[in-house]
Write an enzyme that holds these catalytic residues in place. Sequence first.
Site, PDB file in Angstrom:
ATOM      1  N   SER A   1      40.729  38.151  51.254  1.00 14.01           N
ATOM      2  CA  SER A   1      40.219  39.421  50.738  1.00 14.01           C
ATOM      3  C   SER A   1      39.853  40.373  51.888  1.00 14.01           C
ATOM      4  O   SER A   1      40.713  40.755  52.674  1.00 14.01           O
ATOM      5  CB  SER A   1      39.034  39.157  49.803  1.00 14.01           C
ATOM      6  OG  SER A   1      38.678  40.311  49.083  1.00 14.01           O
TER       7      SER A   1
ATOM      8  N   ASP B   1      45.549  39.297  40.329  1.00 10.99           N
ATOM      9  CA  ASP B   1      44.345  39.734  41.053  1.00 10.99           C
ATOM     10  C   ASP B   1      43.866  41.072  40.496  1.00 10.99           C
ATOM     11  O   ASP B   1      44.598  42.056  40.498  1.00 10.99           O
ATOM     12  CB  ASP B   1      44.673  39.869  42.543  1.00 10.99           C
ATOM     13  CG  ASP B   1      43.437  39.960  43.422  1.00 10.99           C
ATOM     14  OD1 ASP B   1      42.401  40.460  42.952  1.00 10.99           O
ATOM     15  OD2 ASP B   1      43.514  39.537  44.588  1.00 10.99           O
TER      16      ASP B   1
ATOM     17  N   HIS C   1      41.815  36.689  41.869  1.00 13.04           N
ATOM     18  CA  HIS C   1      41.263  36.929  43.204  1.00 13.04           C
ATOM     19  C   HIS C   1      40.610  35.652  43.721  1.00 13.04           C
ATOM     20  O   HIS C   1      39.386  35.482  43.704  1.00 13.04           O
ATOM     21  CB  HIS C   1      40.258  38.071  43.160  1.00 13.04           C
ATOM     22  CG  HIS C   1      39.921  38.621  44.520  1.00 13.04           C
ATOM     23  ND1 HIS C   1      40.864  39.207  45.340  1.00 13.04           N
ATOM     24  CD2 HIS C   1      38.753  38.656  45.219  1.00 13.04           C
ATOM     25  CE1 HIS C   1      40.292  39.596  46.464  1.00 13.04           C
ATOM     26  NE2 HIS C   1      39.008  39.256  46.418  1.00 13.04           N
TER      27      HIS C   1
END
Length: 262
Positions: A151, A205, A237
Site C-alpha cells: 500500500s 481492491d 486491499h
Amino acid sequence: MRTSRLKKPIVLLTIALLSSVFFFAFFFLNKSDVSSTSALRNRDSMARTFILWLHGLGDSGPANEPIKTLFRSQEFRNTKWLFPSAPPNPVSCNYGAVMPSWFDIPELPLTAGSPKDESSLLKAVKNVHAIIDKEIAGGINPENVYICGFSQGGALTLASVLLYPKTIGGGAVFSGWIPFNSSITNQFTEDAKKTPILWSHGIDDKTVLFEAGQAALPFLQQAGVTCEFKAYPGLGHSISNEELQYLESWLKQRMQSSSSSS
C-alpha cells in the site's frame, strides 16, 4: 469535490489494517519461528542479502515481521530483514488525524488520477536511501538489496527504487500506486531504471483501486523500467499467500542470478 472522496476514509483504513493484521496473525500462528535472538544476530552479521519491508498506512514494522518466517528456502539463510516503522504524522485523507505514515495521502480511495504530495514523499525517500546506504557501506552488494512494500509502503518502495542512483536487486510493490507526477521521471538514472519491479495488485481492491496499480505498467514502460505486473482476482486491499509465494520465487531467481555473476 474532495468531500465526496473522503466520506469513509476511517472505514477504509480500518478495513486495510484489519486485513493486514488478520493475514499476518494467521500465518504467524501456523508457522513456528524457531530462530533464537542470538541466531538472528549471527545471521545479520553474515548476511549477503538485505530485504527492507515497508508497511502500509497506520501499520507498524513489528506487526509485519512474521512475514519473514514464510521465506524458509536456503537462499534466505543469509538474509537480513528490516521492518522499520513510519513516524507519526497527520494524514489528510483521515482529516488530519495523526498515525504512522511515511508521507501524506490527500484522499482515499486512491485512483490513477489522485493528487500527489511529492514534498513529504521525497523526505521519506531520503530516509529509505539512508537505510540502503548504511547496508551497502556495511558490505552488502547493491544487487543484493531488495525493497518491498504494501500500500503506502509499496508506493514508497517504487519511489525509493527509481530515485536511488544505483541498480539494486529489485523492488516489490503490493497494492501500491504511482506517488509522484510524470515530471519526476527525469530524475531517474540509467542505473535506477535497470532495477526490476514486481507489482502485485488485487482486482477487488477498494482502497487503492486496481486502476491505480494498472496505470503503473505503461508509465514504467515508457520510462524504460522493467515491470512485471500480476493481477489477483477476488483479492481486496490485502496481501495473499499466493502473492508471497510468488515473491519468494521472484526473489530466489534474482538471488541465484546475483550469486552466479559474483
